[in-house]
Structure formats: structure tokens, C-alpha cells
Scaffold this active site. Structure first.
Site, PDB file in Angstrom:
ATOM      1  N   THR A 132       0.825  -1.206   0.000  1.00 20.70           N
ATOM      2  CA  THR A 132       0.000   0.000   0.000  1.00 20.70           C
ATOM      3  C   THR A 132       0.862   1.260   0.000  1.00 20.70           C
ATOM      4  OG1 THR A 132      -1.425   1.295   1.482  1.00 20.70           O
ATOM      5  CG2 THR A 132      -0.121  -0.398   2.518  1.00 20.70           C
ATOM      6  N   ASP A 133       0.289   2.357  -0.460  1.00 21.69           N
ATOM      7  CA  ASP A 133       0.998   3.649  -0.393  1.00 21.69           C
ATOM      8  C   ASP A 133       1.039   4.187   1.044  1.00 21.69           C
ATOM      9  OD1 ASP A 133      -1.705   4.357  -0.096  1.00 21.69           O
ATOM     10  OD2 ASP A 133      -1.674   5.914  -1.646  1.00 21.69           O
ATOM     11  N   GLU A 134       0.222   3.577   1.944  1.00 18.72           N
ATOM     12  CA  GLU A 134       0.151   4.112   3.313  1.00 18.72           C
ATOM     13  C   GLU A 134       1.463   3.941   4.065  1.00 18.72           C
ATOM     14  OE1 GLU A 134      -3.538   3.380   5.352  1.00 18.72           O
ATOM     15  OE2 GLU A 134      -4.602   3.090   3.458  1.00 18.72           O
ATOM     16  N   TYR A 158      -1.934  -0.559  10.970  1.00 16.08           N
ATOM     17  CA  TYR A 158      -2.048  -1.215   9.657  1.00 16.08           C
ATOM     18  C   TYR A 158      -0.831  -0.912   8.791  1.00 16.08           C
ATOM     19  CZ  TYR A 158      -3.318  -1.690   4.721  1.00 16.08           C
ATOM     20  OH  TYR A 158      -3.294  -1.985   3.379  1.00 16.08           O
ATOM     21  N   LYS A 162       2.178  -3.352   7.360  1.00 20.17           N
ATOM     22  CA  LYS A 162       2.469  -3.534   5.918  1.00 20.17           C
ATOM     23  C   LYS A 162       3.917  -3.135   5.629  1.00 20.17           C
ATOM     24  CE  LYS A 162       0.130  -4.668   3.027  1.00 20.17           C
ATOM     25  NZ  LYS A 162      -0.200  -6.023   2.483  1.00 20.17           N
TER      26      LYS A 162
END
Ligand code: NAD
Ligand code: TYD
Length: 353
Positions: A132-134, A158, A162
Site C-alpha cells: 500500500t501507499d500508506e 495497519y 504492511k
């Protein structure tokens, strides 16, 4: 054949369906079938000899070793994860267990398997990790978009989980020569997304005449990519990506949350008239640690793999709303008692704006 993990979830199920429609190559789907994974989503594949669903955990080394030995996949595509930020805030344990420890166990078994391959089979093998870009953290409104060289700065349990898994994937390439590829993608939307994430939750609530809970001031910005485009990018990464590399994937569609919600209301007003959907918008207490903005610089994947999103946000959102309107039985089947408990716990804590 390929081995997909988490293929009964939102992105995984779209990937599995597109894969079997487009390539015909057999696929085994290893999925724990948590609340987010519903076999109903893939029921049209029942009896298809190219498709096998195995209920199990990516952290179950014996099971993973058996599947690798039995099926000898040419690639593993890892979608399996706990994926919802709000759930990671109220209960991070499962995020560490699956996203960090589970990915570690999966990598260990894939590494063992890869070590005993030889010749063409070894050269062709790939491990694709969906991220993810998060992991890059939060941008200010005028900051440049995330590139593949942006420093990791995860802010939620989260995104931290990741980021940890991304680092393990990187290390398995660097240390053991496992041919890994990682995609860091922005917010997906489209058919078959569990109605806890922004887009399907708003559609679901609006149709039921319930409040549309917008966190904080509604000005947090996300980049939105249609799920079919993301699946297309994953196929391009698998086919042509360079082992050890990471690829940012985005939709060229930065939008403030309130604008997304208003657009959903307007589409519903057109496609399911009869209610003033915009009047249901309710500003509620903000998410703790809420990242302000994500944005993707997609120039690497465009230049190196010739991949660009096909769907505009407007066309993709229309398809999504149409899909939910036509598949209300799917929504009813996934919104079980456990779903209702989560929704009431999460949103009762936010009722004060
Ligand atoms: P999802 O929550 O809809 O689906 C996750 C799937 O993984 C479910 O089918 C679940 O049953 C399965 N799963 C969970 N734990 C497992 C375990 N221990 N072993 C085997 N299976 C397990 O998630 P999604 O939105 O489809 O996301 C898929 C991947 O893409 C995730 O890794 C997520 O981090 C990443 N991602 C998602 C988005 C997004 O906007 N949804 C954006 C970028 C990246
Ligand atoms: P979400 O779909 O949970 O994805 P992520 O947190 O991974 O970006 O949320 C998207 C954005 O919408 C995020 O800024 C939080 C916001 N949001 C709301 O305003 N209301 C909601 O009910 C939800 C679920 C999210």
C-alpha cells in the site's frame, strides 16, 4: 499455475476472476476466510477445474509447503492481509500476526521451495507482494507525490504492519535472492469491496437511509484507483517487473473524502432516485492519527512497464455504484451479525463530531 493468497477478499477476488477470464491459467487460492473473505464472492467459479480454494492461513508452514510441493506454482501473489485501518486502531493483534508474522512464514516456505528449483523453473519463479501507499506516511497538501524512493514513515498499526512485511520481502530478495516484486498501491474501489471501507460503506448506508459518517473535516485526500486497473498493474508487474524492484500504482485521481461522498450521493440520486442522499452526510469524530493526504507518482510503472490506469474516477465510480445496486444480495450476505457489531462499536465511538 499460480498460487494466490487472500483471493477471497476484495482485490484478490477481482484478480482471481480477471485472471481466469483472461488467461485461463489454473490458480490455487489460499485464504483464511476471515470476515473479509467470502467464498460467495467467487461462487461462479464452483466446479471450474482451473480453480481450487484452500481454506488456510499463510502462517501455516506445513500447509504452505504442501501446496508449493503439490502444485509447483510459477508464482505466488500475496494479497492476504488484515486491511482496514480502523480495525487496526481498535485491535492491532491480527495485523501483526497476519501481515508481519504470516508474511514471514510464507516467505520462509517460498524461499525453501525456490531453493530447490532449477533451470527455467527457477529463473521464471516470482513472488509478488501486494502493498500500500500508506507505508510512506502522510503528505502535506502541497508536497510532491510518493515515489518509490520516498522514505517509509507508517503512521497506523495497519501501515506499520504492511511496512514491516515490505521490509521482509525486500530482505528476502537481498539476502536470499528470492525474486520478489512489490506493488505499493493507493486506495482501491470497485465491485466486491466489503462495506466497511469508505466507498462501499457510503453506498450501503445511503441506500438504507442511514447517516454518511465523514471523519473530521472531510478534507483528507486519497488517490483512488479502480480495482480492475490495479489487477492489471499486478499482471504487468508479474510478467515484466524486475525482481527486487517496487512499483507505485495509482489512479491519477486525488480527491478529498467529502467530494467522494458527494459524488456517490449524486450518482445514487441519478441511478436510485427517491431520497436526498446528500442530506445524510454527517461529520463525526476524526480517526486517531488520520493521515492527511496520499498521492502517487506513477511515472516508474508507466515508463518501465507501460502501465497506466484506464478508468477515470468518474467512470470507475459509476461502474461501482451500478455494481452495488445490482448486487444487493451480495451485500446482504456479507453484512452478518459480526459486521453489525463492528459497525455499531466503531461508529458509536465517533458519534460526537
Ligand atoms: P481484504 O481485507 O478485502 O481481503 C483480505 C483477504 O485476506 C481476505 O480474503 C481474508 O480472508 C484473507 N486473509 C486474511 N488473513 C489471512 C491469513 N492469515 N491467511 C490467509 N488469508 C488471509 O483486503 P483487500 O482490500 O483485498 O487488500 C488486499 C491486499 O492489498 C492487502 O495486502 C492490502 O494491504 C493491499 N492493499 C489494499 C488496498 C485497498 O484500498 N483495499 C490498497 C493498497 C493495497
Ligand atoms: P478507508 O476506506 O478506511 O481507507 P484508508 O483509511 O486505508 O485510506 O478510508 C478512506 C478515507 O475515508 C480515510 O481518509 C478515512 C475516511 N473515512 C470516513 O471519512 N468515514 C468512514 O466511515 C470511513 C470508513 C472512512
Amino acid at each position: 499455475m499460480i498460487l494466490v493468497t487472500g483471493g477471497a477478499g476484495f482485490i484478490g477476488s477481482n484478480f482471481v476472476l480477471d485472471w481466469l477470464d483472461g488467461t485461463g491459467e489454473p490458480l490455487v487460492n489460499l485464504d483464511k476466510l476471515t470476515y473479509a473473505g467470502n467464498p460467495r464472492t467467487l461462487e461462479r467459479l464452483a466446479g471450474d477445474p482451473r480453480y481450487t480454494l484452500v481454506r488456510g492461513d499463510i502462517g501455516d508452514r506445513t500447509l504452505v509447503a504442501r501446496l508449493l510441493a503439490e502444485h509447483r506454482p510459477r508464482a505466488v501473489v500475496n494479497f492476504a492481509a488484515e486491511s482496514h485501518v480502523d480495525r487496526s486502531i481498535s485491535g492491532p493483534d491480527d495485523f501483526i500476526l497476519t501481515n508481519v508474522v504470516g508474511t514471514f512464514h510464507l516467505l520462509e516456505e517460498v524461499r525453501r521451495h525456490h531453493d530447490q528449483l532449477a533451470g527455467d523453473e527457477r529463473d521464471a519463479f516470482r513472488f509478488v507482494h501486494i502493498s500500500t501507499d500508506e507505508v510512506y506516511g502522510s503528505l502535506g497538501i502541497d508536497d510532491p507525490a510518493f515515489t518509490e524512493r520516498t522514505q517509509y514513515a507508517p503512521n497506523s498499526p495497519y501501515s506499520a504492519s504492511k511496512a514491516s512485511s515490505d521490509h521482509l520481502v525486500r530482505a528476502y530478495h537481498h539476502t536470499y535472492g528470492l525474486p520478489t516484486l512489490t506493488s505499493n498501491c493507493s486506495n482501491n474501489y470497485g465491485p466486491r469491496q466489503f462495506p466497511e471501507k469508505l466507498v462501499p460503506l457510503m453506498i450501503h448506508n445511503a441506500l438504507a437511509g442511514k447517516n454518511l459518517p465523514v471523519y473530521g473535516d472531510g478534507r483528507n485526500v486519497r488517490d483512488w484507483v479502480f480495482v480492475g486497473d490495479h489487477c492489471d498493474a499486478i499482471r504487468a508487474i508479474l510478467a515484466q517487473g524486475i525482481p527486487g524492484e517496487t512499483y507505485n500504482v495509482g489512479g491519477n485521481a486525488e480527491r478529498a473524502n467529502i467530494d467522494v461522498v458527494h459524488r456517490i450521493c449524486d450518482l445514487l440520486a441519478e441511478l436510485a432516485p427517491g431520497r436526498d442522499y446528500r442530506s445524510l452526510v454527517t461529520f463525526v469524530k476524526d480517526r486517531p492519527g488520520h493521515d492527511r493526504r496520499y498521492a502517487i507518482d506513477g511515472s516508474k510503472i508507466a515508463a518501465e512497464l507501460s502501465w497506466r490506469p484506464r478508468e477515470s474516477f468518474e467512470s470507475g465510480l459509476r461502474k461501482t455504484v451500478e455494481w452495488y445496486l445490482a448486487n444487493q444480495d451480495w451485500v446482504a450476505s456479507v453484512t452478518s451479525g459480526a459486521y453489525k457489531n463492528w459497525i455499531s462499536r466503531n461508529y458509536s465511538a465517533r458519534s460526537a463530531a
